[in-house]
Motif scaffolding. Structure first.
Motif, short mmCIF file in Angstrom:
data_model
loop_
_atom_site.label_atom_id
_atom_site.label_comp_id
_atom_site.label_asym_id
_atom_site.label_seq_id
_atom_site.Cartn_x
_atom_site.Cartn_y
_atom_site.Cartn_z
N ARG A 180 -35.75 2.77 25.86
CA ARG A 180 -35.65 4.07 26.51
C ARG A 180 -36.66 5.07 25.97
N ALA A 204 -32.03 1.22 30.64
CA ALA A 204 -31.18 0.17 31.20
C ALA A 204 -30.15 -0.25 30.17
N LEU A 205 -29.07 -0.88 30.65
CA LEU A 205 -27.93 -1.15 29.79
C LEU A 205 -28.27 -2.02 28.60
N GLU A 254 -30.80 -0.44 26.31
CA GLU A 254 -30.27 0.63 25.46
C GLU A 254 -29.41 0.06 24.33
N TRP A 313 -34.54 1.38 36.47
CA TRP A 313 -33.44 1.28 35.50
C TRP A 313 -32.29 2.24 35.78
N LYS A 314 -32.57 3.37 36.36
CA LYS A 314 -31.51 4.36 36.57
C LYS A 314 -30.36 3.78 37.40
N LEU A 373 -27.99 1.72 35.15
CA LEU A 373 -27.11 2.54 34.34
C LEU A 373 -26.02 3.21 35.19
N ILE A 429 -22.72 4.19 32.64
CA ILE A 429 -23.14 4.57 31.29
C ILE A 429 -24.23 5.62 31.39
N SER A 476 -27.46 7.50 29.87
CA SER A 476 -28.55 7.16 28.96
C SER A 476 -28.35 7.85 27.62
N LEU A 503 -22.14 2.59 24.63
CA LEU A 503 -22.90 1.34 24.49
C LEU A 503 -22.25 0.42 23.46
#
Length: 407
Positions: free
Chosen positions: A93, A109-110, A113, A177-178, A181, A186, A188, A194
């Motif tokens: 990120r 991204a999950l 991150e 990526w948004k 998430l 989740i 950012s 996380l």
């Protein structure tokens, strides 16, 4: 001496590189494969004496599960394994947010991150700054406005030159990526959420320093090269998300156009030229991750400076496990290479594609026969074990379980 091992990582990548000699052996680890093959990597680490479990560099090429999940498990286990990393290269990120972006939206991204949290944990625990060490602004990316490519010298006289990604590819990833998430619910940078998500994952648990019976069985199967997966296999963490980084639109099949990869995750892949010794290279490897062929071709053109020249390599780790979407005639016409490395069991996506390897044989320009190296012998890689075909088309193919190549 330089030795590259393609550890058994099912449909993923896990590359173990050693160079140097005697007591001065240096190590690089590139990717960790999917979660279920982590025991093979862990066992390889346990073969080292505890005081030698040190890597000059750990590279996580990009966020796809077949490259990143094993590293997540490794970082969770690193303290128990006495495993140390002098550098960790990964664009997460913070790195995406550092790329000049007209939109200026912070995204992530999950799994990327989660890995970022674990790298930060590692730095805090060891008191060492390792994240993207060696790159300007801690960003492992190419600014095409500059006439040269980023290069980093490692201890032991080894040089790594970055061939991918460039800023444009990282911005493309950032835009995608948004959605991931948002679907995961989740925010950012929400470290607590996380950690909760990671703790709830069955497939990404650490193993510590003792193997249980169930994990030992998984490890033996993975190490044997017989670990064949059902077509819909995935980790529980990844399975709950629709893949918005490229695979969700359909993995390119064997009849796809050459060089047609559109996956934003693959486009963001770190790809490296390794030269050893750096002062007078005797070995050159192209370690391509899952990079786009057009990005690699542009970088090779920058290195060569002459459209008529080819870059001489000892080995080329094929991008995206030998997919037609990640090879092109233009890229192969830039190379003069003797050895081609294919890291996959063929699970999930039935790589390598026959048309991709046929293209390599057609465009081979180095003296002597090309050698194809596979780290599995499965129904997807077995066609190249046909000795009659090897003789007819003048190539060699090796299919060890795992696989090591020495130079």
């Amino acid at each position: 001496m330089l030795r590259l091992e393609m550890l058994p990582a099912a449909h993923g990548d896990c590359l173990w590189i050693e160079y140097g000699s005697g007591t001065a052996v240096h190590r690089i680890l590139i990717d960790g494969g999917p979660a279920h093959t982590y025991p093979a990597l862990r066992e390889r680490i346990l073969h080292l004496p505890a005081n030698e479990r040190r890597f000059d560099l750990l590279v996580i090429t990009h966020v796809d599960a077949d490259h990143i999940e094993g590293v997540i498990r490794l970082l969770l286990d690193a303290e128990a394994l006495h495993c140390r990393f002098d550098r960790i290269w990964f664009n997460g990120r913070d790195q995406l947010n550092a790329v000049p972006d007209p939109a200026g939206e912070p995204l992530g991204a999950l799994q990327g991150e989660i890995l970022g949290v674990l790298i930060a944990d590692y730095e805090a625990r060891t008191g060492s700054a390792v994240w993207n060490l060696g790159f300007d602004q801690a960003l492992a990316a190419i600014d095409r406005r500059h006439p040269t490519l980023p290069a980093v010298d490692l201890p032991g006289d080894c040089r790594l030159t970055l061939l991918s990604p460039d800023h444009e590819r990282l911005l493309n990833l950032k835009d995608r990526w948004k959605k991931e998430l948002d679907r995961a619910g989740i925010a950012s940078g929400d470290v607590a959420a996380l950690r909760t998500r990671l703790a709830a994952s069955r497939s990404l648990r650490p193993l510590g320093d003792v193997l249980g019976a169930e994990d030992k069985a998984d490890e033996v199967e993975a190490m044997s090269g017989r670990h064949e997966l059902p077509e819909d296999d995935d980790s529980d963490l990844g399975a709950e998300l629709e893949d918005t980084l490229g695979r969700g639109s359909g993995e390119p099949g064997a009849d796809a156009p050459f060089g047609g990869d559109t996956s934003a995750a693959n486009g963001s892949s770190i790809a490296l030229l390794l030269e050893y010794p750096a002062t007078a290279p005797e070995v050159r490897l192209l370690l391509a991750g899952d990079a786009w062929p057009g990005v690699l071709e542009t970088s090779l053109a920058t290195l060569l400076g002459d459209p008529a020249k080819r870059f001489t390599l000892d080995a080329f780790k094929l991008p995206h496990h030998g997919s037609v979407a990640n090879l092109s005639p233009g890229l192969l016409d830039r190379l003069r290479c003797s050895h081609y490395l294919v890291s996959t069991s063929g699970a999930l996506f039935r790589h390598p594609h026959k048309r991709a390897l046929d293209l390599i044989l057609e465009h081979h320009a180095a003296p002597g026969r090309p050698t194809l190296h596979f780290n599995y012998l499965t129904r997807c890689t077995a066609p190249w074990s046909d000795t009659a075909d090897q003789a007819r088309r003048s190539y060699r193919a090796l299919h060890p379980k795992g696989h090591a190549v020495s130079f």
